[in-house]
Scaffold this active site. Structure first.
Site, PDB file in Angstrom:
ATOM      1  N   GLN B 234       0.832  -1.201   0.000  1.00 22.31           N
ATOM      2  CA  GLN B 234       0.000   0.000   0.000  1.00 22.31           C
ATOM      3  C   GLN B 234       0.870   1.256   0.000  1.00 22.31           C
ATOM      4  O   GLN B 234       1.748   1.404   0.836  1.00 22.31           O
ATOM      5  CB  GLN B 234      -0.893   0.005   1.237  1.00 22.31           C
ATOM      6  CG  GLN B 234      -1.962   1.074   1.201  1.00 22.31           C
ATOM      7  CD  GLN B 234      -2.952   0.911   2.338  1.00 22.31           C
ATOM      8  OE1 GLN B 234      -2.593   1.031   3.506  1.00 22.31           O
ATOM      9  NE2 GLN B 234      -4.192   0.627   2.019  1.00 22.31           N
ATOM     10  N   HIS B 236       0.634   5.245   0.327  1.00 19.19           N
ATOM     11  CA  HIS B 236      -0.221   6.359   0.713  1.00 19.19           C
ATOM     12  C   HIS B 236       0.052   7.492  -0.274  1.00 19.19           C
ATOM     13  O   HIS B 236       1.207   7.790  -0.543  1.00 19.19           O
ATOM     14  CB  HIS B 236       0.105   6.774   2.151  1.00 19.19           C
ATOM     15  CG  HIS B 236      -0.928   7.666   2.767  1.00 19.19           C
ATOM     16  ND1 HIS B 236      -1.061   8.977   2.406  1.00 19.19           N
ATOM     17  CD2 HIS B 236      -1.872   7.428   3.701  1.00 19.19           C
ATOM     18  CE1 HIS B 236      -2.054   9.515   3.105  1.00 19.19           C
ATOM     19  NE2 HIS B 236      -2.561   8.591   3.891  1.00 19.19           N
ATOM     20  N   LEU B 250       3.781  11.015   6.588  1.00 17.66           N
ATOM     21  CA  LEU B 250       2.426  11.153   6.063  1.00 17.66           C
ATOM     22  C   LEU B 250       1.846  12.560   6.186  1.00 17.66           C
ATOM     23  O   LEU B 250       2.058  13.243   7.176  1.00 17.66           O
ATOM     24  CB  LEU B 250       1.484  10.203   6.808  1.00 17.66           C
ATOM     25  CG  LEU B 250       1.644   8.717   6.535  1.00 17.66           C
ATOM     26  CD1 LEU B 250       0.497   7.966   7.192  1.00 17.66           C
ATOM     27  CD2 LEU B 250       1.685   8.416   5.054  1.00 17.66           C
ATOM     28  N   GLU B 253      -5.050  12.549   5.053  1.00 16.33           N
ATOM     29  CA  GLU B 253      -6.153  12.698   4.113  1.00 16.33           C
ATOM     30  C   GLU B 253      -7.036  13.890   4.480  1.00 16.33           C
ATOM     31  O   GLU B 253      -7.723  14.443   3.642  1.00 16.33           O
ATOM     32  CB  GLU B 253      -6.998  11.412   4.195  1.00 16.33           C
ATOM     33  CG  GLU B 253      -7.269  10.738   2.885  1.00 16.33           C
ATOM     34  CD  GLU B 253      -7.656   9.278   3.088  1.00 16.33           C
ATOM     35  OE1 GLU B 253      -6.723   8.477   3.307  1.00 16.33           O
ATOM     36  OE2 GLU B 253      -8.838   8.949   3.028  1.00 16.33           O
ATOM     37  N   ARG B 309      -7.177   5.812  -2.440  1.00 16.30           N
ATOM     38  CA  ARG B 309      -5.748   6.062  -2.276  1.00 16.30           C
ATOM     39  C   ARG B 309      -4.934   5.587  -3.470  1.00 16.30           C
ATOM     40  O   ARG B 309      -4.043   6.288  -3.946  1.00 16.30           O
ATOM     41  CB  ARG B 309      -5.225   5.317  -1.038  1.00 16.30           C
ATOM     42  CG  ARG B 309      -5.576   5.985   0.272  1.00 16.30           C
ATOM     43  CD  ARG B 309      -5.019   5.174   1.430  1.00 16.30           C
ATOM     44  NE  ARG B 309      -5.342   5.823   2.695  1.00 16.30           N
ATOM     45  CZ  ARG B 309      -4.947   5.363   3.879  1.00 16.30           C
ATOM     46  NH1 ARG B 309      -4.230   4.253   3.952  1.00 16.30           N
ATOM     47  NH2 ARG B 309      -5.274   5.997   4.984  1.00 16.30           N
ATOM     48  N   HIS B 380       3.762   2.520   2.546  1.00 15.70           N
ATOM     49  CA  HIS B 380       3.073   2.648   3.826  1.00 15.70           C
ATOM     50  C   HIS B 380       2.916   1.306   4.537  1.00 15.70           C
ATOM     51  O   HIS B 380       3.088   1.212   5.748  1.00 15.70           O
ATOM     52  CB  HIS B 380       1.702   3.264   3.548  1.00 15.70           C
ATOM     53  CG  HIS B 380       0.936   3.665   4.772  1.00 15.70           C
ATOM     54  ND1 HIS B 380       1.518   4.384   5.783  1.00 15.70           N
ATOM     55  CD2 HIS B 380      -0.349   3.465   5.133  1.00 15.70           C
ATOM     56  CE1 HIS B 380       0.608   4.594   6.726  1.00 15.70           C
ATOM     57  NE2 HIS B 380      -0.523   4.037   6.357  1.00 15.70           N
ATOM     58  N   ARG B 415      -5.625  -2.942   2.244  1.00 16.99           N
ATOM     59  CA  ARG B 415      -6.027  -2.872   3.641  1.00 16.99           C
ATOM     60  C   ARG B 415      -6.847  -1.614   3.889  1.00 16.99           C
ATOM     61  O   ARG B 415      -6.526  -0.554   3.383  1.00 16.99           O
ATOM     62  CB  ARG B 415      -4.773  -2.831   4.517  1.00 16.99           C
ATOM     63  CG  ARG B 415      -5.039  -2.653   5.991  1.00 16.99           C
ATOM     64  CD  ARG B 415      -3.744  -2.605   6.778  1.00 16.99           C
ATOM     65  NE  ARG B 415      -2.981  -1.397   6.531  1.00 16.99           N
ATOM     66  CZ  ARG B 415      -3.168  -0.250   7.187  1.00 16.99           C
ATOM     67  NH1 ARG B 415      -4.082  -0.158   8.113  1.00 16.99           N
ATOM     68  NH2 ARG B 415      -2.434   0.808   6.900  1.00 16.99           N
TER      69      ARG B 415
END
Lengths: 251, 603
Positions: B234, B236, B250, B253, B309, B380, B415
């Site tokens: 994954q 991000h 990060l 969002e 994402r 991520h 996920r």
């Protein structure tokens, strides 16, 4: 940017350490202090010298692993924030920067800038927990906590266990740390059962580790990266008095 | 064999993040002797960086929530290649694990009537994430650590494990070293739980800390376990790209939720250029409508910056690849523009996004109320990992268990946010419980002294090659190779190139040299991590080549659609007798009818 570094180098626990001078040249101003040490280490390796040992983990100010005294201040001059959140642009071009580990007897130096903070773990081990049974989940919503209490509790629980409070205190007191741990659980209903025993044994453990007492200097609050208020020390004192009174009155 | 310090435990847990601590607590509560090894200091695990919350169908905020909805959400998010049994156990047991944590003194944000508050998160139908501000992970680790220390678990901090020791097929111990003094140690154990987390450090840009070098993945693979779903990583979409020291951290969002827009160097709002067909009806046609959505207008549709994402990450990559990126290799994320819309925008931003304002001010010296941020996708989480039995968490190597990010199956191809913290608790507990059971039924095995000698010799070899390859250089080259060739947008030729280059990097790693002595030598530590990073990189590449389709987190330019023939298979990686890496496709276990019905009911 260019700096003159004075870095504490110490071979191991038993050796005597000393400050060694290094020239840190061509350091990008946007580098963090730890990244500057990374750059220095790569250069030392290329020259066949041993890199400077230091601890770090998240590098975002969350974990409390980096424990450096920079120019005489725990976590350096840019409060609030851990040493990993300190940026080279905060220093002046050509400035001399002294980097040492936290210095107190209860945190022995392991090597260079790495210290052993297990004394704090032992204070928690003495009582900073709730010994509810493992493996049997409680009924839904059997523990109700008023929002206000949860917020206060979280202010104390925000402690990242870096030890800067003790390092900054002229008495080497770990009372802000202990106060945060005691207050967090004392504010919650889950912590009620062991409230008396907890504060007494944690304070005893704190003393046994050789930490000093609080004389209201407030250095701890000034350097705490989690901005924990020294008023929690007052709460610790109250909890301790309450517990000893309860004990002496036979409750 | 030299005389190494030896420890004996019924259950040995490797890794002290959420899963490792939970496993250790459970095993200890079952009455067996437990040892816990961590690479860093206790309580400093990567779990502390999780911000969102713990997903559990407590139904405190919306009473329609229950395990069935959570199960269906997880399977949909994973594009139905999840191990259904793990998703089922996870959805059913997560609420118990959260309440248990509460009983141990974890603080949570509260509803007005004192219950655990839950918040909305992407992919979850109802408000489901139990949280405490944006530091849920920290609070979870602190609680587990404090609860764990009084149980009398032996903790070995700053230790790295180099190999799992076996007797025949069975895992009977671990061989590692203490980072402080550089001394080797033997850990004999009746059962071993791997809980080492992820692999983020195989990529140049990652939100993961330095410890995430795929140790558990690699140890299990070497010991004969299978790795599943390794192609699913994954990314991000918005991590910081500048300055270098914070690359990958990060950017929540929430910035886009408050109206932040993504632009390229030409100032173009490129997210409007490509809106996937199946989301078109839910997405705003123009900036005006997008802005109204962010202001809470229920009749407006969401701006394209709030698409999934994986899609956003791919659009950003396209802009960068086609030369329209920002100066430091990202794109611009602009929240300051809302000044055109709101009179008190500066205060509004500071109030709504305090941690982001602080983060950019502190880390990058950028005032987000005045200037745009530079962002790019960041590695991520890995959905893939050690293939385990869903109920017991044991791998195909008897006595070797795995839990948390280094185990796999619950997440499938993608996920959902919040499902990792609950995964750690649910499967950490199960791993601890069944490892303790296994330890009670078995005695200590005999450790293989030849193996120990070989591993020790290999580990010390870099010192004999003082002037050899620089470990940092190899690590850097590997990270760049993976970032550029097995990243967000994948294609056969680039991945074949990566596969060849990985062989060359392996040869270079075989010539790596370090100076100094064994006591706390960061160069040596980096040299020893290389083997794991190379193994997981190879596994990711092999699996990604094998899955010739795009699904969830895997996007292949040469196979841009989902393919029927890959809808019901997992990739499995294992080590062949001759030491080479094997990849095969394994059919998914058949889902029982009652769960199929649950999925249908929640379509």
């Amino acid at each position: 940017m260019n700096f003159r570094l004075r870095v504490w180098r110490q071979k191991d626990r038993k050796s005597r350490g000393r400050l060694i001078n290094y020239d840190a040249t061509d350091i990008p101003p946007q580098a963090s202090l730890l990244e500057m040490l990374d750059i220095m280490n790569e250069r030392l390796l290329l020259r066949g010298e041993e890199p400077i040992a230091f601890d770090s983990d998240c590098r975002e100010g969350i974990c409390g692993t980096c424990s450096l005294t920079v120019n005489g201040e725990a976590h350096g001059p840019d409060h609030p924030g851990a040493a990993c959140e300190l940026y080279m642009r905060k220093f002046k071009e050509g400035e001399t920067i002294v980097i040492e580990p936290f210095r107190l007897k209860s945190f022995p130096i392991v090597k260079d800038l790495v210290i052993d903070r297990s004394a704090l773990d032992r204070i928690v081990q003495a009582g900073g927990f709730i010994s509810a049974r493992t493996g049997s989940a409680p009924e839904a919503n059997s523990i109700l906590v008023p929002k206000h209490d949860a917020d206060v509790s979280m202010e104390a629980a925000a402690c990242i266990g870096c030890g800067a409070c003790a390092a900054a205190c002229p008495n080497a007191s770990a009372m802000l740390f202990t106060a945060a741990k005691v207050s967090h659980l004392a504010t919650l209903p889950q912590g009620e059962t062991e409230r008396v025993r907890r504060v007494v044994s944690m304070v005893h453990a704190m003393d046994a580790e050789g930490f000093g007492n609080c004389t209201n200097i407030y250095e701890c609050e000034a350097v705490c990266p989690a901005e924990i208020s020294a008023s929690f020390i007052a709460k610790l004192n109250r909890e301790y008095s309450r517990a000893t009174l309860k004990r002496s009155s036979g409750e | 064999m030299a005389d190494y310090e030896t420890h004996e435990y019924d259950v040995l847990v490797i890794g002290a993040g959420g899963a490792g601590l939970r496993a250790a607590i459970e095993a200890s509560a079952a009455g067996v002797r437990v040892g816990l090894i961590c690479k860093s200091l206790l309580g400093k695990a990567h779990t502390v960086m999780a911000e969102g919350g713990i997903a559990a169908a407590l139904a405190n905020v919306d009473e329609r929530d229950n395990w069935k909805v959570h199960f269906a959400d997880t399977m949909r998010g994973g594009q139905y290649v999840n191990q259904w049994r793990m998703a089922e156990l996870h959805a059913k047991e997560a609420p118990d694990r959260v309440r248990e944590l509460e009983a141990w003194g974890a603080v949570f944000d509260r509803t007005k009537d004192g219950k655990i508050l839950q918040r909305n998160f992407g992919g979850h139908k109802y408000p489901r994430l139990a949280h405490v501000g944006d530091r849920t992970g920290l609070e979870m680790i602190r609680t587990l650590q404090d609860h764990g220390v009084h149980r009398g678990i032996d903790v070995h901090m700053e230790h790295t494990v180099l190999a799992i020791l076996k007797e025949g097929d069975r895992a009977v111990g671990a061989f590692g070293y203490e980072r402080e003094r550089g001394r080797f140690k033997i850990f004999r154990a009746k059962a071993i739980v791997l809980a080492t987390g992820g692999i983020g450090r195989a990529y140049k840009i990652t939100s993961n800390s330095w410890e995430y070098t795929g140790d558990g993945h690699s140890l299990a693979y070497d010991a004969g376990a299978e790795l599943i779903d390794m192609e699913f990583i994954q990314f991000h979409p918005t991590g910081m790209v500048w300055p270098p020291s914070v690359m990958g951290i990060l950017v929540t969002e929430g910035v886009r939720g408050e109206g932040g827009i993504l632009t390229n160097k030409e100032g173009r709002r490129f997210m409007f250029d490509e809106i996937p067909e199946n989301y078109r009806s839910q997405t705003a046609d123009n900036p005006e409508e997008g802005w109204r959505y962010c202001q809470g207008d229920k009749n407006a549709r969401r701006p394209p910056e709030l698409l999934t994402r994986d899609h956003i990450a791919r659009c950003i990559v396209r802009e960068i690849k086609e030369g329209r990126g920002s100066p430091h290799g990202g794109v611009f994320l602009d929240i300051a523009w809302i000044k055109e819309k709101l009179p008190d925008a500066t205060e509004h931003i500071k109030r709504k996004l305090p941690s982001m304002y602080h983060q950019f001010k502190q880390l990058a010296d950028i005032d987000i109320t005045e200037q745009p941020m530079e962002v790019g996708p960041t590695t991520h989480y890995i959905m893939g990992g050690v293939h385990v039995d869903p109920d017991t968490q044991m791998s195909r190597v008897p006595g070797l268990f795995a839990a948390g990010e280094c185990a796999a199956g619950i997440n499938g191809a993608n996920r959902l946010g919040g499902n990792s913290l609950s995964d750690l608790l649910v499967f950490g507990k199960r791993a601890g419980e069944f490892a303790a059971g296994y330890a009670r039924d078995n005695s200590f095995g005999k450790v293989d002294t030849d193996k120990i000698d070989t591993v020790a010799k290999e580990a010390l070899a870099p010192f004999d090659r003082g002037g050899g390859e620089n470990p940092y250089e190899i690590q850097k080259d590997l990270q760049e190779l993976m970032q550029d060739n097995v990243g967000i947008v994948r294609t056969e030729s680039e991945m074949q190139h990566a596969r060849e280059q990985l062989q060359k990097l392996k040869e270079r790693a075989g010539r790596v040299g370090v100076t100094g002595h064994r006591e706390f030598n960061p160069g040596w530590h980096t040299a020893l991590d290389l083997k794991n990073l190379l193994s997981v990189s190879e596994a990711i590449t092999h699996a990604a080549i094998e899955r010739k389709e795009s699904r969830g987190a895997q996007f292949r330019e040469d196979y841009p659609n989902k393919e029927e023939r890959f809808a019901k298979v997992n990739t499995m990686i294992s080590k062949a007798e001759d030491g080479s890496m094997q990849v095969r496709l394994a059919p998914l276990p058949e889902m029982p009818e009652y769960l199929q019905r649950v999925i249908e009911e929640n379509r």
